[in-house]
Design a protein around this motif. Sequence first.
Motif, PDB file in Angstrom:
ATOM      1  N   ALA A  48      41.445  33.709  26.259  1.00 57.84           N
ATOM      2  CA  ALA A  48      40.071  34.206  26.391  1.00 57.84           C
ATOM      3  C   ALA A  48      39.938  35.186  27.551  1.00 57.84           C
ATOM      4  O   ALA A  48      39.020  36.019  27.562  1.00 57.84           O
ATOM      5  N   VAL A  49      40.841  35.105  28.528  1.00 59.95           N
ATOM      6  CA  VAL A  49      40.798  36.040  29.659  1.00 59.95           C
ATOM      7  C   VAL A  49      40.903  37.482  29.173  1.00 59.95           C
ATOM      8  O   VAL A  49      40.357  38.412  29.783  1.00 59.95           O
ATOM      9  N   ALA A  50      41.589  37.692  28.048  1.00 59.37           N
ATOM     10  CA  ALA A  50      41.817  39.044  27.541  1.00 59.37           C
ATOM     11  C   ALA A  50      40.547  39.709  27.017  1.00 59.37           C
ATOM     12  O   ALA A  50      40.538  40.913  26.765  1.00 59.37           O
ATOM     13  N   ARG A  51      39.470  38.946  26.863  1.00 58.81           N
ATOM     14  CA  ARG A  51      38.261  39.496  26.247  1.00 58.81           C
ATOM     15  C   ARG A  51      37.401  40.304  27.201  1.00 58.81           C
ATOM     16  O   ARG A  51      36.504  41.034  26.771  1.00 58.81           O
ATOM     17  N   SER A  52      37.623  40.169  28.517  1.00 62.51           N
ATOM     18  CA  SER A  52      36.834  40.953  29.477  1.00 62.51           C
ATOM     19  C   SER A  52      37.542  40.930  30.820  1.00 62.51           C
ATOM     20  O   SER A  52      38.498  40.171  31.028  1.00 62.51           O
ATOM     21  N   ALA A  53      37.050  41.733  31.740  1.00 63.26           N
ATOM     22  CA  ALA A  53      37.553  41.678  33.111  1.00 63.26           C
ATOM     23  C   ALA A  53      37.131  40.359  33.753  1.00 63.26           C
ATOM     24  O   ALA A  53      35.999  39.885  33.545  1.00 63.26           O
ATOM     25  N   HIS A  54      38.020  39.749  34.516  1.00 63.89           N
ATOM     26  CA  HIS A  54      37.750  38.507  35.230  1.00 63.89           C
ATOM     27  C   HIS A  54      38.111  38.685  36.702  1.00 63.89           C
ATOM     28  O   HIS A  54      39.082  39.372  37.027  1.00 63.89           O
ATOM     29  N   LEU A  55      37.345  38.047  37.578  1.00 58.96           N
ATOM     30  CA  LEU A  55      37.638  38.059  39.007  1.00 58.96           C
ATOM     31  C   LEU A  55      38.117  36.676  39.427  1.00 58.96           C
ATOM     32  O   LEU A  55      37.390  35.691  39.285  1.00 58.96           O
ATOM     33  N   PHE A  56      39.341  36.627  39.938  1.00 56.96           N
ATOM     34  CA  PHE A  56      39.905  35.401  40.497  1.00 56.96           C
ATOM     35  C   PHE A  56      40.133  35.625  41.989  1.00 56.96           C
ATOM     36  O   PHE A  56      40.516  36.716  42.418  1.00 56.96           O
ATOM     37  N   GLN A  57      39.897  34.568  42.766  1.00 57.92           N
ATOM     38  CA  GLN A  57      39.983  34.722  44.215  1.00 57.92           C
ATOM     39  C   GLN A  57      40.589  33.462  44.820  1.00 57.92           C
ATOM     40  O   GLN A  57      40.357  32.349  44.323  1.00 57.92           O
ATOM     41  N   ALA A  58      41.369  33.647  45.906  1.00 56.83           N
ATOM     42  CA  ALA A  58      41.895  32.490  46.625  1.00 56.83           C
ATOM     43  C   ALA A  58      40.730  31.647  47.130  1.00 56.83           C
ATOM     44  O   ALA A  58      39.742  32.169  47.649  1.00 56.83           O
ATOM     45  N   HIS A  59      40.845  30.343  46.949  1.00 60.59           N
ATOM     46  CA  HIS A  59      39.785  29.418  47.355  1.00 60.59           C
ATOM     47  C   HIS A  59      39.866  29.181  48.856  1.00 60.59           C
ATOM     48  O   HIS A  59      40.832  28.601  49.356  1.00 60.59           O
ATOM     49  N   VAL A  60      38.855  29.631  49.606  1.00 58.29           N
ATOM     50  CA  VAL A  60      38.822  29.451  51.049  1.00 58.29           C
ATOM     51  C   VAL A  60      38.449  27.996  51.350  1.00 58.29           C
ATOM     52  O   VAL A  60      37.440  27.498  50.847  1.00 58.29           O
ATOM     53  N   PRO A  61      39.226  27.296  52.177  1.00 58.98           N
ATOM     54  CA  PRO A  61      38.916  25.891  52.501  1.00 58.98           C
ATOM     55  C   PRO A  61      37.750  25.792  53.491  1.00 58.98           C
ATOM     56  O   PRO A  61      37.920  25.493  54.680  1.00 58.98           O
ATOM     57  N   LYS A  62      36.574  26.038  53.008  1.00 52.08           N
ATOM     58  CA  LYS A  62      35.407  26.150  53.873  1.00 52.08           C
ATOM     59  C   LYS A  62      34.803  24.778  54.192  1.00 52.08           C
ATOM     60  O   LYS A  62      34.937  23.816  53.432  1.00 52.08           O
ATOM     61  N   VAL A  63      34.107  24.726  55.332  1.00 48.32           N
ATOM     62  CA  VAL A  63      33.322  23.547  55.702  1.00 48.32           C
ATOM     63  C   VAL A  63      31.830  23.855  55.608  1.00 48.32           C
ATOM     64  O   VAL A  63      30.992  22.955  55.660  1.00 48.32           O
ATOM     65  N   ALA A  64      31.496  25.142  55.474  1.00 50.02           N
ATOM     66  CA  ALA A  64      30.101  25.566  55.344  1.00 50.02           C
ATOM     67  C   ALA A  64      30.095  27.004  54.842  1.00 50.02           C
ATOM     68  O   ALA A  64      31.141  27.645  54.724  1.00 50.02           O
ATOM     69  N   ASP A  65      28.899  27.493  54.546  1.00 50.98           N
ATOM     70  CA  ASP A  65      28.698  28.898  54.192  1.00 50.98           C
ATOM     71  C   ASP A  65      27.778  29.525  55.218  1.00 50.98           C
ATOM     72  O   ASP A  65      27.090  28.829  55.981  1.00 50.98           O
ATOM     73  N   ALA A  66      27.751  30.844  55.239  1.00 55.48           N
ATOM     74  CA  ALA A  66      26.804  31.561  56.090  1.00 55.48           C
ATOM     75  C   ALA A  66      26.222  32.707  55.290  1.00 55.48           C
ATOM     76  O   ALA A  66      26.935  33.384  54.555  1.00 55.48           O
TER      77      ALA A  66
END
Length: 319
Positions: free
Chosen positions: A194-212
Amino acid sequence: MDGRPVLVCTQDEDATADLVIAELNRRRVPVLRFDPGQDFPALAVLAARTGAGGWGGRLTVGERTADLSAVRALYHRRPNVYATDGGRQTARFAAQENRRGLGGVLGALPGCLYVSHPQAIARAEYKPAQLDVATRVGLTVPATLITNDPVEAKAFCAEQPSIYKPLHAGAYDIRGEPAGIWAAPVGPGEIDGAVARSAHLFQAHVPKVADARVVVAGDQVFSARITAPPGVVDWRAEYRSLAYEPVTCPEGMRGALARFLADFGLRFGAFDFAVTADDAWWFLECNPNGQWAWLQAAAGLPITNAIADLLANGASHHD
């Protein structure tokens, strides 16, 4: 309309714009609020002429008229797309003429401060461009892959813990109900054709404790730490379970944010960062026209005043 007006382009129901308009009214700054996509041409009349000093003439909405040569600022919030009426071909033609006619004039007003210019906002909504600029101005960016190749996607997700997130936060319905597509963990075993059907964005998962979230309005910067329940990847999916506190940006980051906005020609940006246990801030994205009213209330940040300052001062103080 006496005095140099501020134009506010947004939908009829926009509580965020309401806050800014109320503050401008308190300061006795004349405001003309309208929705170009909905109000033109039925409720609005444009008569714009070229001149030595740029576009002049008038824009009339209902009983209120603005001198186009005297507009001090335009606040481009969230107007509708230009409406169509009549047959399909005629409707498409009219909508494009309205966007290029009224929209073109509104984007070329002499001496007008834009918060922000519609074309700058449109350019900055592309995540690949954001990640490129963020890297160049010195922000820390997670490893990212954009692809429609399932083999590449599977390999990337096997290299490190990864997430998938959409490239555009567009409208999406599930069984007729509006739904959000949030960032979510994804492993190599979940990758299929299914990935072939459109552009996909994958990103390394940051081991966060919070967001800002950092809101920049002109040269004023407001930051809030957002704490979600453990295990939540995308805090937007848990609005009712979040804790907020005002914080200060890390040393040196203000300059990077200013350079980021300048690269896109923006005067406003709502930045999202992942914060790790060692207090490193990882850039995730910038919404060039992001929401902020709820954050102002939750973290006690005077963002309304900052945006009103920009609009009331106009271009003479900034250009």
